[in-house]
Design a protein around this motif. Structure first.
Motif, mmCIF file in Angstrom:
data_model
loop_
_atom_site.group_PDB
_atom_site.id
_atom_site.type_symbol
_atom_site.label_atom_id
_atom_site.label_comp_id
_atom_site.label_asym_id
_atom_site.label_seq_id
_atom_site.Cartn_x
_atom_site.Cartn_y
_atom_site.Cartn_z
ATOM 1 N N ILE A 77 0.564 -22.524 -0.582
ATOM 2 C CA ILE A 77 0.309 -23.489 -1.650
ATOM 3 C C ILE A 77 1.123 -24.758 -1.442
ATOM 4 N N LYS A 78 0.426 -25.887 -1.433
ATOM 5 C CA LYS A 78 1.043 -27.215 -1.370
ATOM 6 C C LYS A 78 -0.037 -28.233 -1.715
ATOM 7 N N SER A 79 0.376 -29.441 -2.033
ATOM 8 C CA SER A 79 -0.586 -30.421 -2.536
ATOM 9 C C SER A 79 -1.667 -30.777 -1.519
ATOM 10 N N SER A 80 -1.341 -30.716 -0.231
ATOM 11 C CA SER A 80 -2.351 -31.034 0.783
ATOM 12 C C SER A 80 -3.398 -29.935 0.913
ATOM 13 N N ASN A 81 -3.155 -28.781 0.284
ATOM 14 C CA ASN A 81 -4.126 -27.692 0.299
ATOM 15 C C ASN A 81 -4.912 -27.593 -1.002
ATOM 16 N N VAL A 82 -4.808 -28.631 -1.830
ATOM 17 C CA VAL A 82 -5.646 -28.736 -3.023
ATOM 18 C C VAL A 82 -6.590 -29.906 -2.805
ATOM 19 N N LEU A 83 -7.869 -29.633 -2.780
ATOM 20 C CA LEU A 83 -8.867 -30.675 -2.546
ATOM 21 C C LEU A 83 -9.638 -30.951 -3.828
ATOM 22 N N LEU A 84 -9.951 -32.208 -4.057
ATOM 23 C CA LEU A 84 -10.662 -32.628 -5.264
ATOM 24 C C LEU A 84 -11.969 -33.300 -4.867
ATOM 25 N N ASP A 85 -13.072 -32.810 -5.446
ATOM 26 C CA ASP A 85 -14.351 -33.431 -5.121
ATOM 27 C C ASP A 85 -14.605 -34.606 -6.067
ATOM 28 N N LYS A 86 -15.731 -35.270 -5.910
ATOM 29 C CA LYS A 86 -16.026 -36.456 -6.699
ATOM 30 C C LYS A 86 -16.175 -36.139 -8.184
ATOM 31 N N GLY A 87 -16.500 -34.893 -8.505
ATOM 32 C CA GLY A 87 -16.640 -34.492 -9.897
ATOM 33 C C GLY A 87 -15.342 -34.021 -10.521
ATOM 34 N N GLY A 88 -14.236 -34.070 -9.752
ATOM 35 C CA GLY A 88 -12.948 -33.670 -10.286
ATOM 36 C C GLY A 88 -12.653 -32.193 -10.181
ATOM 37 N N GLU A 89 -13.532 -31.447 -9.496
ATOM 38 C CA GLU A 89 -13.283 -30.018 -9.334
ATOM 39 C C GLU A 89 -12.177 -29.797 -8.308
ATOM 40 N N ALA A 90 -11.302 -28.846 -8.589
ATOM 41 C CA ALA A 90 -10.189 -28.533 -7.688
ATOM 42 C C ALA A 90 -10.567 -27.354 -6.796
ATOM 43 N N ARG A 91 -10.212 -27.458 -5.525
ATOM 44 C CA ARG A 91 -10.545 -26.413 -4.560
ATOM 45 C C ARG A 91 -9.291 -26.064 -3.761
ATOM 46 N N TRP A 92 -9.052 -24.781 -3.603
ATOM 47 C CA TRP A 92 -7.926 -24.332 -2.787
ATOM 48 C C TRP A 92 -8.369 -24.242 -1.328
ATOM 49 N N SER A 93 -7.561 -24.765 -0.426
ATOM 50 C CA SER A 93 -7.831 -24.584 0.992
ATOM 51 C C SER A 93 -6.709 -23.763 1.622
ATOM 52 N N ASP A 94 -6.974 -23.243 2.811
ATOM 53 C CA ASP A 94 -5.993 -22.460 3.588
ATOM 54 C C ASP A 94 -5.485 -21.219 2.860
ATOM 55 N N TYR A 95 -6.248 -20.711 1.891
ATOM 56 C CA TYR A 95 -5.774 -19.512 1.195
ATOM 57 C C TYR A 95 -5.977 -18.280 2.067
ATOM 58 N N GLY A 96 -5.068 -17.316 1.925
ATOM 59 C CA GLY A 96 -5.189 -16.059 2.647
ATOM 60 C C GLY A 96 -4.838 -16.134 4.110
ATOM 61 N N LEU A 97 -4.224 -17.243 4.561
ATOM 62 C CA LEU A 97 -3.898 -17.361 5.983
ATOM 63 C C LEU A 97 -2.917 -16.276 6.430
ATOM 64 N N MET A 98 -2.000 -15.889 5.526
ATOM 65 C CA MET A 98 -1.030 -14.862 5.889
ATOM 66 C C MET A 98 -1.729 -13.538 6.189
ATOM 67 N N GLN A 99 -2.754 -13.206 5.350
ATOM 68 C CA GLN A 99 -3.504 -11.992 5.627
ATOM 69 C C GLN A 99 -4.260 -12.096 6.938
ATOM 70 N N MET A 100 -4.758 -13.285 7.248
ATOM 71 C CA MET A 100 -5.510 -13.472 8.486
ATOM 72 C C MET A 100 -4.637 -13.235 9.708
ATOM 73 N N THR A 101 -3.371 -13.649 9.626
ATOM 74 C CA THR A 101 -2.501 -13.491 10.784
ATOM 75 C C THR A 101 -2.197 -12.031 11.072
ATOM 76 N N THR A 102 -2.385 -11.169 10.064
ATOM 77 C CA THR A 102 -2.163 -9.741 10.275
ATOM 78 C C THR A 102 -3.442 -9.031 10.704
ATOM 79 N N LEU A 103 -4.598 -9.684 10.479
ATOM 80 C CA LEU A 103 -5.878 -9.057 10.807
ATOM 81 C C LEU A 103 -6.386 -9.440 12.190
ATOM 82 N N THR A 104 -6.002 -10.616 12.644
ATOM 83 C CA THR A 104 -6.547 -11.106 13.901
ATOM 84 C C THR A 104 -5.555 -12.062 14.545
ATOM 85 N N LYS A 105 -5.801 -12.437 15.778
ATOM 86 C CA LYS A 105 -4.924 -13.359 16.478
ATOM 87 C C LYS A 105 -4.986 -14.732 15.815
#
Length: 231
Positions: A77-105
């Protein structure tokens, strides 16, 4: 970049190959957004008013509650991982990366995005291996402080200062409020201070067990929104 539409809140994932059993892959669609950090630094359309910030906080909280309900720790979580569309909707990016590093290279650059920074909870080590839901709560609290103060946790971290400690060093909390909302939205000072004192600061308690759950955080923010709507 792909988005997963959810009612009111959407989430962004940067890894096409990652198959999460909790998300409907058939709903993936392309999207372009502006990052929250760019908005806060005024690189788009000038100062962000209080109601807009509160709305973004509510949408971010709703998104994180959803992720936690699906047993997904965001972990980055950090501000660069929060994206805002033209309608003002907030979107999380890069979520679950820690789980990904344990599942795959890990993909090149993934671990760089996960390195400790001004949003990282104090109980987490250099490799971020112990991050959990309460760690997400801490990082979300730092994000709320950024939203309220206009201060960049990353910039302060480079100076050896943590944003939560910087806020706590002030005897008058009104002094830490971002100038645009302090000047133009002064009639909302009570709500700003409520969000700061009763929501953001508890989120950044040093002891993880003393931090609230995201469901509680979301409720506090929604209650503030409801008060705004009744005025």
């Amino acid at each position: 970049m792909y988005t997963v539409p959810i009612k009111y809140v959407q989430f962004v994932m940067n890894r096409k190959q990652y198959k999460n059993q909790h998300l409907d892959q058939s709903k993936l669609e392309l999207d372009t957004s502006v990052c929250f950090c760019a908005m806060m630094t005024g690189k788009n359309e000038g100062p962000v008013r209080w109601r807009t910030r509160l709305s973004i906080a509510a949408k971010m909280a709703k998104g994180l509650v959803f992720l936690h309900s699906k047993k997904i720790v965001h972990g980055a979580i950090k501000s660069s991982n929060v994206l805002l569309d033209k309608g003002g909707e907030a979107r999380w990016s890069d979520y679950g990366l820690m789980q990904m590093t344990t599942l795959t290279k890990p993909e090149p650059g993934m671990m760089t995005r996960l390195k400790p920074n001004g949003y990282t909870p104090p109980e987490v080590g250099p490799n971020l291996s112990s991050i959990n839901y309460k760690g997400d709560v801490y990082s979300f609290g730092v994000l709320l402080l950024e939203l309220l103060t206009g201060k960049s946790p990353m910039a302060l971290d480079e100076e050896g200062v943590l944003l939560p400690r910087w806020v706590e060093s002030h005897t008058e909390l009104t002094e830490v409020l971002d100038r645009p909302i302090a000047k133009y939205d002064h009639i909302h000072h009570a709500d700003m201070l409520h969000l700061l004192h009763n929501v953001a600061l508890p989120c950044v308690f040093s002891c993880p067990d003393k931090r609230p759950h995201m469901v509680e955080v979301e409720k506090h923010i929604k209650d503030l929104q409801n008060q705004e709507h009744r005025r």
